[in-house]
Design a protein around this motif. Structure first.
Motif, PDB file in Angstrom:
ATOM      1  N   THR A  96     -15.024   6.308  -3.978  1.00 35.90           N
ATOM      2  CA  THR A  96     -13.967   6.227  -4.996  1.00 35.90           C
ATOM      3  C   THR A  96     -12.606   6.067  -4.332  1.00 35.90           C
ATOM      4  N   GLY A  97     -11.524   6.215  -5.094  1.00 40.74           N
ATOM      5  CA  GLY A  97     -10.191   6.093  -4.533  1.00 40.74           C
ATOM      6  C   GLY A  97      -9.118   5.957  -5.587  1.00 40.74           C
ATOM      7  N   VAL A  98      -7.938   5.518  -5.165  1.00 47.89           N
ATOM      8  CA  VAL A  98      -6.774   5.369  -6.046  1.00 47.89           C
ATOM      9  C   VAL A  98      -6.043   4.081  -5.671  1.00 47.89           C
ATOM     10  N   THR A  99      -5.582   3.363  -6.678  1.00 49.84           N
ATOM     11  CA  THR A  99      -4.696   2.212  -6.491  1.00 49.84           C
ATOM     12  C   THR A  99      -3.392   2.485  -7.227  1.00 49.84           C
ATOM     13  N   ALA A 100      -2.269   2.215  -6.584  1.00 51.88           N
ATOM     14  CA  ALA A 100      -0.948   2.430  -7.198  1.00 51.88           C
ATOM     15  C   ALA A 100      -0.203   1.103  -7.292  1.00 51.88           C
ATOM     16  N   ILE A 101       0.423   0.867  -8.450  1.00 54.37           N
ATOM     17  CA  ILE A 101       1.246  -0.321  -8.687  1.00 54.37           C
ATOM     18  C   ILE A 101       2.657   0.147  -9.004  1.00 54.37           C
ATOM     19  N   LEU A 102       3.618  -0.237  -8.191  1.00 49.51           N
ATOM     20  CA  LEU A 102       5.021   0.112  -8.410  1.00 49.51           C
ATOM     21  C   LEU A 102       5.736  -1.107  -8.976  1.00 49.51           C
ATOM     22  N   PRO A 103       6.316  -0.994 -10.189  1.00 47.84           N
ATOM     23  CA  PRO A 103       6.861  -2.168 -10.873  1.00 47.84           C
ATOM     24  C   PRO A 103       8.183  -2.709 -10.340  1.00 47.84           C
ATOM     25  N   ASN A 104       8.964  -1.913  -9.579  1.00 46.66           N
ATOM     26  CA  ASN A 104      10.226  -2.460  -9.078  1.00 46.66           C
ATOM     27  C   ASN A 104      10.561  -1.867  -7.718  1.00 46.66           C
ATOM     28  N   THR A 105      11.570  -2.450  -7.077  1.00 45.13           N
ATOM     29  CA  THR A 105      11.913  -2.049  -5.718  1.00 45.13           C
ATOM     30  C   THR A 105      12.902  -0.898  -5.676  1.00 45.13           C
ATOM     31  N   THR A 106      13.554  -0.591  -6.783  1.00 40.02           N
ATOM     32  CA  THR A 106      14.533   0.498  -6.788  1.00 40.02           C
ATOM     33  C   THR A 106      13.786   1.808  -7.035  1.00 40.02           C
ATOM     34  N   ASN A 107      13.817   2.296  -8.232  1.00 36.53           N
ATOM     35  CA  ASN A 107      12.939   3.411  -8.601  1.00 36.53           C
ATOM     36  C   ASN A 107      12.684   3.340 -10.090  1.00 36.53           C
ATOM     37  N   ILE A 108      11.423   3.423 -10.419  1.00 32.58           N
ATOM     38  CA  ILE A 108      10.993   3.177 -11.790  1.00 32.58           C
ATOM     39  C   ILE A 108      11.437   4.271 -12.742  1.00 32.58           C
ATOM     40  N   PHE A 109      11.781   5.448 -12.230  1.00 31.96           N
ATOM     41  CA  PHE A 109      12.210   6.541 -13.093  1.00 31.96           C
ATOM     42  C   PHE A 109      13.610   6.295 -13.635  1.00 31.96           C
ATOM     43  N   GLU A 110      14.535   5.877 -12.785  1.00 26.90           N
ATOM     44  CA  GLU A 110      15.914   5.688 -13.214  1.00 26.90           C
ATOM     45  C   GLU A 110      16.181   4.278 -13.749  1.00 26.90           C
TER      46      GLU A 110
END
Length: 490
Positions: free
Chosen positions: A61-75
């Motif tokens: 098994t495992g985990v894959t992560a997708i980050l939508p932008n280069t800054t920070n997705i929270f702010e």
């Protein structure tokens, strides 16, 4: 510049098999990371072998992560949407995504029983970076999608831990994306062959906007006989050849697809884009079985919505709905190819209790594709049979044909409502026609103004000799039969 990782021995991506996968060209990496700013990382857990011992393994098994932008997705949140084709699956946080239309956390993919662990680790990771969460700021609900990998993995052992989530986030990059038996896709199967993570992209020509669409899937659905490769029924042939191959019998599987685009879309448009990914899933052979979950997320990087601002409004660029058709087509193509890439790049993998998931036999597929293409070329080279030329239509049929063939913009308004029309020559206000199209009323007007031939007078009906009344000369006596067979009145 990072180099594209070499595929596993004997494996290649789908388009290297020589199959047709649509009309639009892929981006540089043919991956979701072709959308500027998007990054992908994996954490793969393969440990142990043999008999299943819950809590000990074997682990696949495992985990894959997708980050939508280069800054920070929270702010700097991005606009998002989604679609559920069949809901026997889960993406935590999707309810809020569909309500607000905003993505404010990374997107994670894992196995079904690790959704809670991944969500908890994601919260820890974000709180460490943004301590105001839950106090100064709102709480968050991480987006975590799942598929069932229990045919190969000790899923009840819940082996995904915080460090695996952190590894997927730490290793996320904007270059080529590893596919097949990696990350959340490590234990996944598609159409009875080993699959997992797959990705693809499409770049629209400048005339159509020049936008990029990228799709990443965690593919785990279907049975062998359903598999179609480039529209060809490869699964039906392989099903007969590979009768002895081990197959799961009670696990319908699922698929999670994530769409990224730099086109300036808002939520309702992203929802519609996500529906088209379902068509791409169907192209490979999914029938969205009762126990399967087909869930699609979509986001656009074109507009970022700040979490905090002193302004009362924010401005967004929005693509016209009428310009969405090329994006729909690109999404279908990229989704189909992403699933095929997951199949083509995956390798044989053993699992719990000696089960083995075999990889798609690429040489067999290449042989079948080449044979079909050769037959198609042979048939195309044959001369077409002679056809009789149809008789020219009369004027009335030309008017009716023109109305049926009219462009949608010629007969429908921007809101999709029929434009008012009236028959030629009817009284009323003159209708103003658009100069850029020929409408059915213009065709009718042209027909009405054409010289008409006067109809020839009809021939007078032949005279009918009336029978004399009773009492007149030549009248029959009462009771005598009439010439038409009926009795005369008495």
């Amino acid at each position: 510049m990072p180099e594209i990782a070499a595929p596993p021995p004997g494996r290649c991506r789908a388009r290297e098999l020589g199959i047709s996968l649509g009309r639009f060209k892929p981006g540089k990496w043919n991956a979701i990371t072709d959308v500027a700013g998007v990054r992908v990382g994996h954490s793969t857990i393969i440990r142990g072998a043999g008999a299943l011992k819950v809590g000990k393994g074997p682990v696949r098994t495992g985990v894959t992560a997708i980050l939508p932008n280069t800054t920070n997705i929270f702010e700097e949140r991005v606009v998002g949407g989604g679609f559920v084709l069949n809901g026997a699956g889960e993406v935590s946080g999707m309810t809020q995504l569909l309500e607000w239309g905003l993505v404010e956390t990374p997107i994670f993919l894992t196995n079904t029983l690790s959704v809670g662990a991944v969500s908890d680790a994601a919260v820890k990771w974000m709180v460490e970076r943004y301590p105001g969460i839950g106090g100064e700021h709102d709480v968050i609900i991480p987006l975590v999608g799942e598929c069932d990998d229990s045919w190969l993995n000790d899923i009840a052992g819940r082996h995904v831990k915080d460090e695996h989530v952190y590894e997927a986030l730490r290793t996320a990059s904007d270059g080529p994306v590893a596919e097949g038996n990696v990350g959340g896709g490590t234990g996944m199967i598609t159409c009875d062959f080993k699959a997992g993570i797959g990705t693809s992209s499409r770049k629209l020509p400048e005339a159509l906007g020049g936008y990029t669409v990228g799709v990443l899937v965690m593919s785990n659905f279907g049975v062998m006989r359903q598999l179609r490769v480039g529209g060809l029924p490869v699964g039906e042939v392989l099903d007969a050849r590979y009768q002895g191959v081990q197959r799961r019998s009670r696990n319908y599987g699922s698929i999670i697809a994530v769409i990224a685009t730099d086109a300036p879309l808002i939520t309702h448009q992203l929802n519609r884009l996500a529906k088209r990914a379902a068509l791409g899933i169907g192209r490979v052979g999914s029938s969205a079985m009762h126990g399967s979950g087909e869930i699609i997320l979509a986001f656009s990087t074109a507009n970022q919505v700040p979490r905090e601002t002193r302004k009362m409004v924010y401005r967004m660029k929005i693509l016209l709905d009428q310009r969405l058709d090329p994006l729909y087509e690109a999404t279908i193509e990229a989704t189909e190819e992403a699933i095929l890439n997951a199949l083509c790049m995956a390798r044989d993998l053993d699992g719990v209790n000696g089960t083995v998931s075999k990889a798609l036999p690429l040489e067999d597929v290449r042989e079948l594709v080449a044979a079909w293409q050769e037959e198609s070329a042979r048939q195309s080279a044959q001369p077409a049979p002679a056809m009789r030329r149809p008789a020219p239509p009369d004027a009335g049929s030309r008017v009716r044909a023109g109305a049926h063939a009219a462009k949608p913009t010629a007969v429908r308004g921007a809101e999709g409502m029929p434009r008012p029309s009236r028959p030629p020559g009817a009284a009323g206000t003159t209708r103003i026609e658009r100069p850029d199209v020929r409408s059915d009323s213009q065709e009718a007007k042209r027909e009405a103004e054409a010289p008409r031939r006067e109809p020839e007078p009809a021939a007078a009906p032949a005279a009918v000799e009336a029978e004399p009344r009773p009492g007149e000369a030549g009248a029959p006596k009462p009771g005598t039969p009439r010439s038409d067979g009926g009795p005369t009145s008495g």
